[in-house]
Design an enzyme around this catalytic site. Structure first.
Site, mmCIF file in Angstrom:
data_model
loop_
_atom_site.group_PDB
_atom_site.id
_atom_site.type_symbol
_atom_site.label_atom_id
_atom_site.label_comp_id
_atom_site.label_asym_id
_atom_site.label_seq_id
_atom_site.Cartn_x
_atom_site.Cartn_y
_atom_site.Cartn_z
ATOM 1 N N GLN A 231 -73.415 -2.075 -43.288
ATOM 2 C CA GLN A 231 -72.641 -3.219 -42.809
ATOM 3 C C GLN A 231 -71.307 -3.307 -43.536
ATOM 4 O O GLN A 231 -71.111 -2.701 -44.587
ATOM 5 C CB GLN A 231 -73.418 -4.517 -42.976
ATOM 6 C CG GLN A 231 -73.776 -4.891 -44.405
ATOM 7 C CD GLN A 231 -74.670 -6.125 -44.485
ATOM 8 O OE1 GLN A 231 -75.477 -6.386 -43.598
ATOM 9 N NE2 GLN A 231 -74.544 -6.873 -45.544
ATOM 10 N N ASP B 17 -75.444 -17.699 -38.924
ATOM 11 C CA ASP B 17 -75.486 -16.363 -38.327
ATOM 12 C C ASP B 17 -74.732 -16.362 -37.009
ATOM 13 O O ASP B 17 -74.836 -17.321 -36.220
ATOM 14 C CB ASP B 17 -76.930 -15.927 -38.063
ATOM 15 C CG ASP B 17 -77.724 -15.703 -39.346
ATOM 16 O OD1 ASP B 17 -77.103 -15.520 -40.408
ATOM 17 O OD2 ASP B 17 -78.973 -15.722 -39.280
ATOM 18 N N ASP C 118 -79.254 -8.257 -54.189
ATOM 19 C CA ASP C 118 -79.624 -9.314 -53.253
ATOM 20 C C ASP C 118 -81.146 -9.398 -53.166
ATOM 21 O O ASP C 118 -81.823 -8.390 -52.974
ATOM 22 C CB ASP C 118 -79.036 -8.985 -51.876
ATOM 23 C CG ASP C 118 -79.177 -10.125 -50.887
ATOM 24 O OD1 ASP C 118 -79.923 -11.076 -51.179
ATOM 25 O OD2 ASP C 118 -78.544 -10.058 -49.831
ATOM 26 N N SER D 183 -74.483 -12.277 -40.763
ATOM 27 C CA SER D 183 -74.974 -13.365 -41.599
ATOM 28 C C SER D 183 -73.861 -13.684 -42.588
ATOM 29 O O SER D 183 -73.336 -12.778 -43.238
ATOM 30 C CB SER D 183 -76.249 -12.942 -42.338
ATOM 31 O OG SER D 183 -76.628 -13.921 -43.275
ATOM 32 N N ARG E 18 -83.751 -1.034 -47.268
ATOM 33 C CA ARG E 18 -84.681 -2.163 -47.272
ATOM 34 C C ARG E 18 -86.051 -1.638 -46.853
ATOM 35 O O ARG E 18 -86.384 -1.587 -45.671
ATOM 36 C CB ARG E 18 -84.190 -3.270 -46.349
ATOM 37 C CG ARG E 18 -82.842 -3.852 -46.792
ATOM 38 C CD ARG E 18 -82.369 -4.991 -45.918
ATOM 39 N NE ARG E 18 -81.052 -5.460 -46.344
ATOM 40 C CZ ARG E 18 -80.328 -6.369 -45.682
ATOM 41 N NH1 ARG E 18 -80.821 -6.907 -44.567
ATOM 42 N NH2 ARG E 18 -79.151 -6.745 -46.126
ATOM 43 N N GLU F 78 -78.382 -10.785 -33.398
ATOM 44 C CA GLU F 78 -77.624 -11.201 -34.580
ATOM 45 C C GLU F 78 -76.656 -10.104 -35.001
ATOM 46 O O GLU F 78 -77.045 -8.954 -35.192
ATOM 47 C CB GLU F 78 -78.566 -11.517 -35.740
ATOM 48 C CG GLU F 78 -77.849 -11.972 -37.001
ATOM 49 C CD GLU F 78 -78.758 -12.079 -38.207
ATOM 50 O OE1 GLU F 78 -78.258 -11.872 -39.331
ATOM 51 O OE2 GLU F 78 -79.972 -12.340 -38.025
#
Length: 332
Positions: A122, A233, A54, A249, A107, A246
């Site tokens: 996730q 989202d 990604d 997504s 990340r 949030e």
């Protein structure tokens, strides 16, 4: 960073560990039943040459390394948005069938704060759809099913831990990014999210990735997995932090036409040479809908935590650990 005044966790660290398991065990079962998903194993690394990783907003640096007995470079995944679609094809999944997996990613360029960590965990999920299902109404129905699974998980957690008071509404308010800009022209994108989620509680903000009338984007989104006209989202209001929160997504994934259009808009048509992108352009890969639902995010919300580091083990600066401790926020 947000340090809620007078904050004190309603659960001890040991109770928190039990509660995290309750959230995760409960939600993944409800999600898989609601969307007809099978649990599968997933990679933590892919080859650079595959084009599967990604790209997020296109600027984040990936963690990469060479290997002893294998040529080329490997990359630690940033998410599995593309890998899932390939898996559906390779494993022979058909219409209305799908998969979910525990995705662990790094990340390195994320700014660490209450909500963001260098470590991302996730539930990544993806399901095969038809051409006729590539529409807003179908997208909304899937959103409602996911929210219902969250609400039911919230009910289980509150029954087991009555000291917790968070209650999520299953009534979803749907709004597009352009409608938000029209409603709040003088606010930033983040301020618009706070305003609409504070008013409505549970919100799905649609159409993320493309430019608005102002010439600005509401938020960045990679051009080669979500169709920017059919994504969004899921947000809930976080009363502990006093902000929009949030949770997920997601979106209907690109078909050949939207993939080419979005790659052209972002100036990266060279990606069309990758096997993954060729599979979409020539119709080999199935049409899908999918997304990611933050595991630590959901635990943080339902367990009323002020910092994501209270529900996951990650790396934090000494300064952040010290300031958090002063404010009764104990990081794992």
């Amino acid at each position: 960073m947000i340090y809620p005044e007078g904050y004190k966790s309603k659960l001890t660290q040991r109770e928190t560990q039990y509660a995290i398991k309750t959230v995760k065990d409960t939600f993944q079962l409800k999600l898989s039943k609601a969307l007809n998903l099978d649990r599968v194993t997933a990679p933590i690394m892919v080859t650079k040459e595959s084009g599967i990783n990604d790209d997020l907003n296109g600027v984040e640096r990936k963690v990469h390394f060479t290997m002893k007995n294998i040529s080329g470079e490997a990359e630690v995944v940033q998410s599995l948005a593309k890998w899932k679609r390939l898996a559906l094809y390779r494993y022979g999944y058909e219409h209305d069938e799908g998969i979910y997996t525990d995705m662990n990613a790094i990340r390195r360029d994320d700014d660490t704060d209450n909500l963001h960590s260098l470590f991302v965990d996730q539930w990544d999920w993806c399901r095969v759809i038809t051409k006729e299902e590539r529409n807003v109404d179908f997208l909304k129905e899937i959103v409602k099913k996911i929210v219902k699974a969250i609400v039911e998980t919230n009910d289980v957690v509150r029954e087991k831990y009555p000291m917790l008071g968070f209650e999520m509404s299953d009534k979803v308010f749907f709004v597009t990014t352009q409608e938000l800009e029209d409603m709040y022209p003088d606010l930033t994108a983040k301020e618009r999210e706070d305003a609409v989620v504070k008013e409505h509680g549970t919100v799905f903000i649609q159409k993320i990735g493309g430019k608005l009338k102002s010439g600005k984007k509401h938020d960045g989104r990679a051009p080669d997995y979500d169709d920017w006209e059919l994504n969004g989202d899921i947000f809930a209001w976080n009363s502990v932090l006093g902000c929009a929160f949030e949770i997920s997504s997601m979106g209907i994934r690109v078909d050949a036409e939207s993939l080419h259009r979005q790659l052209e808009a972002e100036g990266c048509l060279e990606r069309e040479k990758f096997p993954f992108h060729k599979g979409i352009l020539d119709g080999t890969l199935p049409l899908t809908i999918g997304g990611g639902i933050g595991q630590s995010r959901l635990c943080m919300l339902l367990l009323e935590k002020a910092h994501i580091g209270e529900v996951q083990c990650a790396i934090w600066s000494d300064e952040m650990r010290g300031e958090c401790k002063k404010h009764n926020i104990i990081l794992l």
